[in-house]
Design a protein around this motif. Structure first.
Motif, PDB file in Angstrom:
ATOM      1  N   GLU A   1      27.187-110.371  30.119  1.00  0.00           N
ATOM      2  CA  GLU A   1      27.940-110.396  31.636  1.00  0.00           C
ATOM      3  C   GLU A   1      26.938-110.214  32.550  1.00  0.00           C
ATOM      4  N   SER A   2      26.077-109.365  32.600  1.00  0.00           N
ATOM      5  CA  SER A   2      25.082-108.984  33.658  1.00  0.00           C
ATOM      6  C   SER A   2      24.294-110.098  34.011  1.00  0.00           C
ATOM      7  N   VAL A   3      23.693-111.042  33.061  1.00  0.00           N
ATOM      8  CA  VAL A   3      22.781-111.948  33.308  1.00  0.00           C
ATOM      9  C   VAL A   3      23.907-113.267  33.681  1.00  0.00           C
ATOM     10  N   ILE A   4      24.924-113.445  33.192  1.00  0.00           N
ATOM     11  CA  ILE A   4      25.832-114.616  33.531  1.00  0.00           C
ATOM     12  C   ILE A   4      26.040-114.348  35.348  1.00  0.00           C
ATOM     13  N   ARG A   5      26.287-113.350  35.474  1.00  0.00           N
ATOM     14  CA  ARG A   5      26.639-113.042  36.908  1.00  0.00           C
ATOM     15  C   ARG A   5      25.315-113.212  37.849  1.00  0.00           C
ATOM     16  N   TYR A   6      24.109-112.689  37.172  1.00  0.00           N
ATOM     17  CA  TYR A   6      22.960-112.774  38.096  1.00  0.00           C
ATOM     18  C   TYR A   6      22.508-114.347  38.131  1.00  0.00           C
ATOM     19  N   SER A   7      22.759-115.142  37.182  1.00  0.00           N
ATOM     20  CA  SER A   7      22.679-116.347  37.301  1.00  0.00           C
ATOM     21  C   SER A   7      23.460-117.391  38.173  1.00  0.00           C
ATOM     22  N   GLY A   8      24.567-116.665  38.826  1.00  0.00           N
ATOM     23  CA  GLY A   8      25.363-117.352  39.771  1.00  0.00           C
ATOM     24  C   GLY A   8      26.473-117.959  39.120  1.00  0.00           C
ATOM     25  N   ALA A   9      26.530-117.993  37.855  1.00  0.00           N
ATOM     26  CA  ALA A   9      27.720-118.626  37.213  1.00  0.00           C
ATOM     27  C   ALA A   9      28.891-117.480  36.977  1.00  0.00           C
ATOM     28  N   THR A  10      29.976-118.168  36.707  1.00  0.00           N
ATOM     29  CA  THR A  10      31.197-117.304  36.726  1.00  0.00           C
ATOM     30  C   THR A  10      31.584-116.805  35.352  1.00  0.00           C
TER      31      THR A  10
ATOM     32  N   SER B   1      20.432-111.783  44.834  1.00  0.00           N
ATOM     33  CA  SER B   1      21.029-111.722  43.334  1.00  0.00           C
ATOM     34  C   SER B   1      20.604-110.531  42.644  1.00  0.00           C
ATOM     35  N   LEU B   2      19.943-109.461  43.062  1.00  0.00           N
ATOM     36  CA  LEU B   2      19.541-108.243  42.248  1.00  0.00           C
ATOM     37  C   LEU B   2      20.926-107.614  42.477  1.00  0.00           C
ATOM     38  N   SER B   3      21.873-107.710  43.361  1.00  0.00           N
ATOM     39  CA  SER B   3      22.962-106.931  43.378  1.00  0.00           C
ATOM     40  C   SER B   3      23.863-107.424  42.527  1.00  0.00           C
ATOM     41  N   ARG B   4      23.820-108.416  41.785  1.00  0.00           N
ATOM     42  CA  ARG B   4      24.723-108.943  40.692  1.00  0.00           C
ATOM     43  C   ARG B   4      24.097-108.529  39.213  1.00  0.00           C
ATOM     44  N   LEU B   5      22.823-107.893  39.304  1.00  0.00           N
ATOM     45  CA  LEU B   5      22.315-107.611  37.771  1.00  0.00           C
ATOM     46  C   LEU B   5      23.026-106.294  37.398  1.00  0.00           C
ATOM     47  N   GLY B   6      23.647-106.028  36.300  1.00  0.00           N
ATOM     48  CA  GLY B   6      23.970-104.840  35.576  1.00  0.00           C
ATOM     49  C   GLY B   6      23.088-104.130  34.759  1.00  0.00           C
ATOM     50  N   THR B   7      23.403-103.385  33.846  1.00  0.00           N
ATOM     51  CA  THR B   7      22.230-102.695  33.176  1.00  0.00           C
ATOM     52  C   THR B   7      22.930-102.391  31.674  1.00  0.00           C
ATOM     53  N   GLU B   8      22.364-101.679  31.001  1.00  0.00           N
ATOM     54  CA  GLU B   8      22.864-101.143  29.644  1.00  0.00           C
ATOM     55  C   GLU B   8      23.166 -99.816  29.806  1.00  0.00           C
ATOM     56  N   SER B   9      24.205 -99.406  29.656  1.00  0.00           N
ATOM     57  CA  SER B   9      24.343 -98.037  29.937  1.00  0.00           C
ATOM     58  C   SER B   9      24.184 -97.060  28.752  1.00  0.00           C
ATOM     59  N   ALA B  10      24.126 -97.427  27.767  1.00  0.00           N
ATOM     60  CA  ALA B  10      23.317 -96.629  26.570  1.00  0.00           C
ATOM     61  C   ALA B  10      22.195 -96.153  26.883  1.00  0.00           C
ATOM     62  N   PHE B  11      21.397 -96.939  27.527  1.00  0.00           N
ATOM     63  CA  PHE B  11      20.005 -96.236  27.964  1.00  0.00           C
ATOM     64  C   PHE B  11      20.212 -95.062  28.766  1.00  0.00           C
ATOM     65  N   MET B  12      21.158 -95.401  29.645  1.00  0.00           N
ATOM     66  CA  MET B  12      21.346 -94.186  30.689  1.00  0.00           C
ATOM     67  C   MET B  12      22.016 -92.877  30.174  1.00  0.00           C
ATOM     68  N   VAL B  13      22.808 -93.187  29.070  1.00  0.00           N
ATOM     69  CA  VAL B  13      23.528 -92.077  28.155  1.00  0.00           C
ATOM     70  C   VAL B  13      22.328 -91.393  27.728  1.00  0.00           C
TER      71      VAL B  13
END
Length: 389
Positions: A131-140, A9-21
């Protein structure tokens, strides 16, 4: 080489790019480059002094222990009173759950409804954590398309047309990050009326920017619709309104049926919010509001400057942003992709922005500029970008 085996499931977790910038901008600044940061979404103002003093006083007064998992009673009562004053609605303090920032509410709401085989709708372009957490939960994840031609407001007809028996939750956000779009009352009216045919669908309304509207626009809270209160989660908080991003303090109003579930999630996750921050939050709601009005006035003035300046740049056009503190200009005329523009503006012009694609696939062709920075810095940033283009 590690022998650890992580959950898929960790592979489905995104990030918040603003923090990377932000991290990249800080690294360049540390190397001696002059960087103007229009990337991160946080007010450039200090937390008002009376709020800071209340936090210090709470520490001195010995508020060093655990608090109730859902927040101290005085703070939940103050939230209910504030919502009544601002939106004209009755809220039971028992339905208010105080959490460390806005994200726990999003995370808990999605995890409460999300599982394989169900669908959750979310704005795109929108805050990336949805979107990140929706994917993490397994939902579409099912995107709600926000388009420039509609001022980045959602279309109720479009949302309602996507509902089916698998839909469990709809996330909406107005005023919106990253677009600054504000959905007009008639669209919200239509959405609520249409939802009456779908009693199985819950709604999470992210209203964190509810006090940041411009040009005479007024905030429409979903709390003002009694017919959906039994399945509405309304998210708000202190971070943006009171310049308290680092204090980590937010809240949501939960429907009766969900309060016990979310309280148990809080206990499992973080026990409670730290005590002095809650006393600071209490001072914010019950004390003078002049600082809030002053910040919004200054954001409004900067908004006019940045929209005007963006529209004067070659290959760039920007709609009037109605709320929050973001401009979301169309950059397709530059011939650059969102990511190329983000990288070149930072590396070559020393201006940090965030690619529209960081907020979903439908953000291609756009960049997010935060105008939570001084007018002087905004003008200098625009001059640098003009020179580059």
């Amino acid at each position: 080489m590690t022998g650890m085996i992580f959950a898929d499931s960790l592979s489905r977790l995104g990030t918040e790019s603003a923090f990377m910038v932000l991290a990249r901008a800080q690294k360049l600044a540390a190397q001696g480059k002059d960087i103007i940061n229009l990337g991160i979404g946080q007010p450039d103002f200090r937390t008002p002094d009376h709020i800071v003093e209340a936090g210090i006083k709470a520490l001195r007064d010995g508020h060093h222990g655990y608090t109730p998992a859902n927040g101290i009673p005085a703070l939940r009562e103050a939230v209910a009173a504030d919502l009544n004053a601002r939106h004209g609605v009755e809220v039971n303090p028992d339905n208010v759950v105080v959490v460390p920032g806005g994200k726990p509410t999003m995370f808990f709401a999605v995890m409460m409804f999300g599982q394989p085989g169900v669908e959750i709708m979310y704005p795109n372009p929108g805050f990336p954590i949805y979107e990140s957490v929706i994917r993490y939960s397994g939902a579409t994840p099912v995107p709600i398309s926000l388009e420039e031609k509609n001022g980045f407001a959602f279309s109720a007809e479009d949302v309602l047309s996507k509902i089916n028996e698998r839909t469990r939750l709809i996330i909406i956000n107005s005023p919106a990050n990253p677009t600054g779009g504000v959905t007009p009352k008639e669209e919200i009216d239509k959405l609520v009326a249409g939802l009456l045919d779908h009693p199985h669908v819950a709604l999470m309304s992210d209203e964190i920017y509810s006090q940041m509207l411009y040009g005479g626009r007024e905030h429409v809270s979903l709390l003002q619709y009694p017919e959906i209160r039994d399945r509405l989660i309304m998210l708000d908080g202190w971070s943006k309104t009171y310049a308290m991003t680092g204090w980590r303090l937010g809240y949501a109003v939960w429907p009766d049926a969900a309060v016990d579930h979310v309280t148990r999630l809080c206990i499992n996750d973080h026990s409670c919010v730290n005590a002095p921050t809650q006393y600071a939050g209490l001072a914010a709601l019950t004390g003078p509001q002049d600082a809030v009005r002053d910040m919004v006035t200054q954001f409004d003035a900067r908004r006019e400057v940045i929209v005007r300046e963006l529209n004067a740049l070659p290959g760039i056009s920007c709609t009037d942003c109605g709320g929050a503190f973001y401009a979301f200009p169309n950059i397709t005329g530059t011939g650059l992709t969102a990511k190329q523009a983000q990288d070149r503006f930072l590396d070559e012009a020393g201006v940090a922005t965030v690619a529209g694609t960081s907020f979903g696939a439908r953000g291609e062709g756009y960049l997010r500029f935060s105008y939570a920075n001084s007018t002087e810095n905004i003008l200098e940033a625009m001059a640098r970008i003009r020179k580059l283009l």
